[in-house]
Design a protein around this motif. Structure first.
Motif, mmCIF file in Angstrom:
data_model
loop_
_atom_site.group_PDB
_atom_site.id
_atom_site.type_symbol
_atom_site.label_atom_id
_atom_site.label_comp_id
_atom_site.label_asym_id
_atom_site.label_seq_id
_atom_site.Cartn_x
_atom_site.Cartn_y
_atom_site.Cartn_z
ATOM 1 N N LEU A 165 0.804 -1.262 -0.129
ATOM 2 C CA LEU A 165 0.065 -0.306 0.111
ATOM 3 C C LEU A 165 1.067 1.281 0.189
ATOM 4 O O LEU A 165 0.415 2.405 -0.390
ATOM 5 C CB LEU A 165 -0.962 0.018 1.152
ATOM 6 N N ALA A 166 1.933 1.087 0.325
ATOM 7 C CA ALA A 166 2.820 2.257 0.519
ATOM 8 C C ALA A 166 3.065 2.919 -0.929
ATOM 9 O O ALA A 166 3.139 4.530 -0.759
ATOM 10 C CB ALA A 166 4.379 1.871 1.040
ATOM 11 N N PRO A 167 3.265 2.372 -1.917
ATOM 12 C CA PRO A 167 3.207 3.232 -3.227
ATOM 13 C C PRO A 167 1.845 4.181 -3.601
ATOM 14 O O PRO A 167 1.853 5.066 -4.500
ATOM 15 C CB PRO A 167 3.498 2.166 -4.279
ATOM 16 N N LEU A 168 0.845 3.767 -2.635
ATOM 17 C CA LEU A 168 -0.273 4.638 -3.068
ATOM 18 C C LEU A 168 -0.375 5.759 -2.104
ATOM 19 O O LEU A 168 -1.509 6.455 -2.211
ATOM 20 C CB LEU A 168 -1.598 3.804 -2.779
ATOM 21 N N ALA A 169 0.587 6.131 -1.494
ATOM 22 C CA ALA A 169 0.483 7.437 -0.549
ATOM 23 C C ALA A 169 0.688 8.466 -1.546
ATOM 24 O O ALA A 169 1.115 8.588 -2.516
ATOM 25 C CB ALA A 169 1.633 7.523 0.290
ATOM 26 N N ALA A 170 -0.205 9.616 -1.300
ATOM 27 C CA ALA A 170 -0.296 10.789 -2.034
ATOM 28 C C ALA A 170 0.770 11.400 -2.474
ATOM 29 O O ALA A 170 1.258 11.754 -3.478
ATOM 30 C CB ALA A 170 -1.338 11.654 -1.403
ATOM 31 N N GLU A 171 1.797 11.365 -1.221
ATOM 32 C CA GLU A 171 2.963 11.988 -1.429
ATOM 33 C C GLU A 171 4.232 11.315 -2.360
ATOM 34 O O GLU A 171 4.788 11.963 -3.097
ATOM 35 C CB GLU A 171 3.901 12.132 -0.008
ATOM 36 N N VAL A 172 4.016 10.031 -2.317
ATOM 37 C CA VAL A 172 4.514 9.185 -3.262
ATOM 38 C C VAL A 172 4.165 9.393 -4.659
ATOM 39 O O VAL A 172 4.662 9.590 -5.834
ATOM 40 C CB VAL A 172 4.392 7.902 -3.009
ATOM 41 N N TYR A 173 2.793 9.350 -5.022
ATOM 42 C CA TYR A 173 2.236 9.709 -6.330
ATOM 43 C C TYR A 173 2.607 11.128 -6.569
ATOM 44 O O TYR A 173 3.063 11.073 -7.928
ATOM 45 C CB TYR A 173 0.709 9.550 -6.273
ATOM 46 N N GLN A 174 2.776 12.220 -6.073
ATOM 47 C CA GLN A 174 3.080 13.566 -6.574
ATOM 48 C C GLN A 174 4.542 13.739 -6.842
ATOM 49 O O GLN A 174 4.777 14.140 -7.614
ATOM 50 C CB GLN A 174 2.496 14.592 -5.138
ATOM 51 N N GLN A 175 5.337 12.716 -5.896
ATOM 52 C CA GLN A 175 6.764 12.903 -6.511
ATOM 53 C C GLN A 175 7.036 12.337 -7.863
ATOM 54 O O GLN A 175 7.730 12.798 -8.410
ATOM 55 C CB GLN A 175 7.388 12.093 -5.254
ATOM 56 N N GLN A 176 6.219 11.024 -8.042
ATOM 57 C CA GLN A 176 6.588 10.594 -9.191
ATOM 58 C C GLN A 176 5.985 11.550 -10.371
ATOM 59 O O GLN A 176 6.582 11.303 -11.688
ATOM 60 C CB GLN A 176 5.374 9.261 -9.349
ATOM 61 N N ARG A 177 4.762 11.915 -10.135
ATOM 62 C CA ARG A 177 4.493 13.162 -11.257
ATOM 63 C C ARG A 177 5.416 14.236 -11.540
ATOM 64 O O ARG A 177 5.464 14.505 -12.618
ATOM 65 C CB ARG A 177 2.728 13.556 -10.877
ATOM 66 N N ARG A 178 6.033 14.616 -10.427
ATOM 67 C CA ARG A 178 7.017 15.507 -10.430
ATOM 68 C C ARG A 178 8.132 15.263 -11.166
ATOM 69 O O ARG A 178 8.951 16.121 -11.887
ATOM 70 C CB ARG A 178 7.385 16.230 -9.124
ATOM 71 N N ARG A 179 8.466 14.013 -11.152
ATOM 72 C CA ARG A 179 9.691 13.252 -11.921
ATOM 73 C C ARG A 179 9.223 13.124 -13.466
ATOM 74 O O ARG A 179 9.780 12.558 -14.170
ATOM 75 C CB ARG A 179 10.126 12.013 -11.361
ATOM 76 N N GLY A 180 8.042 13.402 -13.914
ATOM 77 C CA GLY A 180 7.641 13.313 -15.157
ATOM 78 C C GLY A 180 6.712 12.120 -15.363
ATOM 79 O O GLY A 180 6.442 11.715 -16.686
ATOM 80 N N LEU A 181 6.496 11.159 -14.530
ATOM 81 C CA LEU A 181 5.834 9.960 -14.932
ATOM 82 C C LEU A 181 4.393 10.234 -15.033
ATOM 83 O O LEU A 181 3.664 11.056 -14.224
ATOM 84 C CB LEU A 181 5.927 9.011 -13.741
ATOM 85 N N GLY A 182 3.547 9.658 -16.075
ATOM 86 C CA GLY A 182 2.284 9.515 -16.102
ATOM 87 C C GLY A 182 1.515 8.838 -15.540
ATOM 88 O O GLY A 182 2.132 7.799 -15.157
ATOM 89 N N SER A 183 0.119 8.818 -15.535
ATOM 90 C CA SER A 183 -0.543 7.928 -14.545
ATOM 91 C C SER A 183 -0.666 6.643 -15.068
ATOM 92 O O SER A 183 -0.426 5.790 -14.386
ATOM 93 C CB SER A 183 -2.038 8.646 -14.302
#
Length: 213
Positions: A165-183
């Motif tokens: 469940l850890a990868p679903l933390a909002a902070e992790v998701y937002q960091q991935q988006r900042r790194r340019g990853l799409g959903s």
């Protein structure tokens, strides 16, 4: 999956007193004001005073209904998380019952990424101060993931629930988006995790590894 009903706040199934008209108006104002503040800035910086001022209500009025900012964020997320709960319990596979555990976990990941796409700031608001683990939603997701691990025959499923469940933390998701990853990339990566942990029990192949099955 024989999981308990999601124990979210403001459970409509629980008996509740009839809401007065003025209280209902204040609730709507508070939730609308909080939603605007959460959308405009980091939810972790929003205070109860900020919400009271934006809603035009007194501190006493606000605290009578909501003890803290997290409870307001949870109330705003409630309907979205209930909708996902319903799909997990009674929807079509692979998200709902009937698909192998690996495909169900991949579909759950994809659905959660969709939720984060639409409401990441609200989700972040529910995770302030480590409160993520105490929400009814997190408890339900944990039961769901543990059930899938058990169905797949994974040894010691409890040791993996929070890790999955850890990868679903909002902070992790937002960091991935900042790194340019799409959903789509994020969901595909999580699908590989799901099949890597659970796929062997059902002989999944690379062709089976899309988030939706």
């Amino acid at each position: 999956m024989n999981a308990p009903r999601l124990p979210l706040l403001n459970d409509a199934s629980a008996a509740a007193p009839v809401e007065r008209a003025d209280a209902a108006r204040n609730r709507v104002k508070v939730l609308a004001a909080a939603a605007g503040l959460f959308a405009d800035r980091d939810p972790r910086t929003v205070t109860m005073d900020d919400i009271a001022k934006a809603a035009g209500v007194g501190r006493g009025t606000l605290y009578r209904r909501y003890p803290d900012v997290v409870s307001i964020a949870v109330a705003l997320l409630d309907e979205h998380e209930r909708a996902l709960q319903e799909r997990l319990l009674r929807g079509a596979p692979p998200l709902g019952p009937g698909a192998p555990p690996a495909k169900r976990l991949a579909a759950f990941y994809a659905a959660m990424v969709e939720l984060l796409d639409a409401h990441a700031n609200l989700v972040l608001g529910t995770e302030v101060g480590g409160m993520r683990f105490g929400t009814g939603a997190y408890q339900f997701w944990a039961v769901h993931v543990r059930t899938l691990l058990t169905e797949a025959g994974v040894a010691d499923p409890d040791s993996l629930v929070d890790a999955l469940l850890a990868p679903l933390a909002a902070e992790v998701y937002q960091q991935q988006r900042r790194r340019g990853l799409g959903s789509t990339q994020i969901a595909a990566g999580l699908a590989r995790v799901a099949h890597g942990i659970l796929g062997g029990a059902h002989g999944s192949t690379a062709d089976d590894r899309s988030p939706g099955g």
